[in-house]
Scaffold this motif. Structure first.
Motif, PDB file in Angstrom:
ATOM      1  N   GLN A 134       0.829  -1.208   0.000  1.00  0.00           N
ATOM      2  CA  GLN A 134       0.000   0.000   0.000  1.00  0.00           C
ATOM      3  C   GLN A 134       0.863   1.257   0.000  1.00  0.00           C
ATOM      4  N   GLU A 135       1.901   1.270   0.831  1.00  0.00           N
ATOM      5  CA  GLU A 135       2.792   2.425   0.892  1.00  0.00           C
ATOM      6  C   GLU A 135       3.532   2.619  -0.430  1.00  0.00           C
ATOM      7  N   LYS A 136       3.984   1.516  -1.015  1.00  0.00           N
ATOM      8  CA  LYS A 136       4.690   1.606  -2.301  1.00  0.00           C
ATOM      9  C   LYS A 136       3.788   2.170  -3.387  1.00  0.00           C
ATOM     10  N   ARG A 137       2.547   1.703  -3.424  1.00  0.00           N
ATOM     11  CA  ARG A 137       1.594   2.213  -4.418  1.00  0.00           C
ATOM     12  C   ARG A 137       1.303   3.695  -4.199  1.00  0.00           C
ATOM     13  N   ALA A 138       1.104   4.077  -2.944  1.00  0.00           N
ATOM     14  CA  ALA A 138       0.817   5.475  -2.628  1.00  0.00           C
ATOM     15  C   ALA A 138       2.004   6.368  -3.009  1.00  0.00           C
ATOM     16  N   ALA A 139       3.203   5.936  -2.682  1.00  0.00           N
ATOM     17  CA  ALA A 139       4.402   6.700  -3.017  1.00  0.00           C
ATOM     18  C   ALA A 139       4.569   6.825  -4.528  1.00  0.00           C
ATOM     19  N   LYS A 140       4.366   5.734  -5.250  1.00  0.00           N
ATOM     20  CA  LYS A 140       4.476   5.761  -6.712  1.00  0.00           C
ATOM     21  C   LYS A 140       3.454   6.714  -7.307  1.00  0.00           C
ATOM     22  N   SER A 141       2.247   6.692  -6.769  1.00  0.00           N
ATOM     23  CA  SER A 141       1.194   7.576  -7.248  1.00  0.00           C
ATOM     24  C   SER A 141       1.592   9.046  -7.070  1.00  0.00           C
ATOM     25  N   ILE A 142       2.149   9.385  -5.920  1.00  0.00           N
ATOM     26  CA  ILE A 142       2.600  10.764  -5.667  1.00  0.00           C
ATOM     27  C   ILE A 142       3.739  11.119  -6.622  1.00  0.00           C
TER      28      ILE A 142
ATOM     29  N   THR B  86      10.302   6.330   5.416  1.00  0.00           N
ATOM     30  CA  THR B  86      10.118   7.011   6.696  1.00  0.00           C
ATOM     31  C   THR B  86       8.665   7.474   6.893  1.00  0.00           C
ATOM     32  N   PHE B  87       7.833   7.281   5.873  1.00  0.00           N
ATOM     33  CA  PHE B  87       6.450   7.760   5.913  1.00  0.00           C
ATOM     34  C   PHE B  87       5.472   6.664   6.296  1.00  0.00           C
ATOM     35  N   GLU B  88       4.517   7.018   7.163  1.00  0.00           N
ATOM     36  CA  GLU B  88       3.373   6.145   7.420  1.00  0.00           C
ATOM     37  C   GLU B  88       2.413   6.320   6.245  1.00  0.00           C
ATOM     38  N   LEU B  89       1.627   5.308   5.961  1.00  0.00           N
ATOM     39  CA  LEU B  89       0.697   5.344   4.836  1.00  0.00           C
ATOM     40  C   LEU B  89      -0.187   6.590   4.880  1.00  0.00           C
ATOM     41  N   ASP B  90      -0.727   6.921   6.037  1.00  0.00           N
ATOM     42  CA  ASP B  90      -1.639   8.057   6.152  1.00  0.00           C
ATOM     43  C   ASP B  90      -0.977   9.396   5.852  1.00  0.00           C
ATOM     44  N   PHE B  91       0.360   9.469   5.951  1.00  0.00           N
ATOM     45  CA  PHE B  91       1.049  10.737   5.734  1.00  0.00           C
ATOM     46  C   PHE B  91       1.522  10.915   4.292  1.00  0.00           C
ATOM     47  N   ILE B  92       1.611   9.850   3.540  1.00  0.00           N
ATOM     48  CA  ILE B  92       2.112   9.928   2.166  1.00  0.00           C
ATOM     49  C   ILE B  92       1.268  10.882   1.325  1.00  0.00           C
ATOM     50  N   LYS B  93      -0.043  10.846   1.526  1.00  0.00           N
ATOM     51  CA  LYS B  93      -0.939  11.678   0.708  1.00  0.00           C
ATOM     52  C   LYS B  93      -0.726  13.178   0.930  1.00  0.00           C
ATOM     53  N   PHE B  94      -0.053  13.550   2.021  1.00  0.00           N
ATOM     54  CA  PHE B  94       0.183  14.963   2.310  1.00  0.00           C
ATOM     55  C   PHE B  94       1.472  15.498   1.688  1.00  0.00           C
ATOM     56  N   VAL B  95       2.242  14.645   1.059  1.00  0.00           N
ATOM     57  CA  VAL B  95       3.525  15.082   0.493  1.00  0.00           C
ATOM     58  C   VAL B  95       3.342  16.240  -0.494  1.00  0.00           C
ATOM     59  N   PRO B  96       2.416  16.170  -1.459  1.00  0.00           N
ATOM     60  CA  PRO B  96       2.305  17.302  -2.388  1.00  0.00           C
ATOM     61  C   PRO B  96       1.874  18.611  -1.718  1.00  0.00           C
ATOM     62  N   SER B  97       0.779  18.571  -0.970  1.00  0.00           N
ATOM     63  CA  SER B  97       0.213  19.809  -0.444  1.00  0.00           C
ATOM     64  C   SER B  97       0.934  20.350   0.782  1.00  0.00           C
ATOM     65  N   VAL B  98       1.416  19.497   1.639  1.00  0.00           N
ATOM     66  CA  VAL B  98       2.029  19.964   2.880  1.00  0.00           C
ATOM     67  C   VAL B  98       3.540  20.104   2.738  1.00  0.00           C
ATOM     68  N   CYS B  99       4.184  19.153   2.124  1.00  0.00           N
ATOM     69  CA  CYS B  99       5.645  19.174   2.034  1.00  0.00           C
ATOM     70  C   CYS B  99       6.145  19.901   0.784  1.00  0.00           C
ATOM     71  N   LEU B 100       5.839  19.383  -0.373  1.00  0.00           N
ATOM     72  CA  LEU B 100       6.414  19.928  -1.608  1.00  0.00           C
ATOM     73  C   LEU B 100       5.951  21.348  -1.898  1.00  0.00           C
ATOM     74  N   GLN B 101       4.703  21.658  -1.616  1.00  0.00           N
ATOM     75  CA  GLN B 101       4.214  23.023  -1.881  1.00  0.00           C
ATOM     76  C   GLN B 101       4.895  24.026  -0.962  1.00  0.00           C
ATOM     77  N   ARG B 102       5.022  23.695   0.302  1.00  0.00           N
ATOM     78  CA  ARG B 102       5.686  24.606   1.245  1.00  0.00           C
ATOM     79  C   ARG B 102       7.176  24.750   0.920  1.00  0.00           C
TER      80      ARG B 102
END
Length: 131
Positions: free
Chosen positions: A4-12, A40-56
């Protein structure tokens, strides 16, 4: 890291990372590879990479590079960017920005409470004080 984490990361990576990478390269005026340490990411946090991490991150770099002096300082001092995620519990005290040997590292809880990650103004201030 599970499936699940691998798929979520690939999607991002497929949907967002290349665009942010291109924008940051254009802002700084050179290739500045971004490496997200997905393990280093929990599954629930991966989805925040674009809006919270990369945008900031992108907005903070824009503020630093608003003039030629800022662009030059970034281009001379930063060769790559590393992103790490830490657990939400205690993140405010454990989060860290670091610029060492040309690597700008951001360690925070990118999906938790806002006190556990960095906003663009904090990223800008850190970079301007360390370039």
């Amino acid at each position: 890291m599970g499936l699940q984490e691998k798929r979520a990361a690939k999607s991002i990576e497929d949907q967002y990372l290349a665009d942010y990478q291109k924008e940051i390269n254009e802002i700084v005026g050179k290739e500045l590879p971004i490496h997200i340490n997905w393990d280093t990411f929990e599954l629930d946090f991966i989805k925040f990479v674009p809006s919270v991490c990369l945008q900031r991150l992108t907005d903070g770099i824009k503020l630093v590079c608003k003039d030629d002096m800022g662009k030059e300082a970034m281009a001379e001092s930063v060769n790559s960017i590393e992103v790490y995620c830490i657990p939400n519990e205690g993140a405010e005290a454990k989060k860290e920005l670091k610029l060492e040997d040309g690597v700008f590292s951001l360690t925070a809880c990118w999906g938790g409470h806002h006190s556990g990650y960095f906003i663009d103004l904090t990223i800008r201030e850190y970079l301007e004080n360390n370039l």
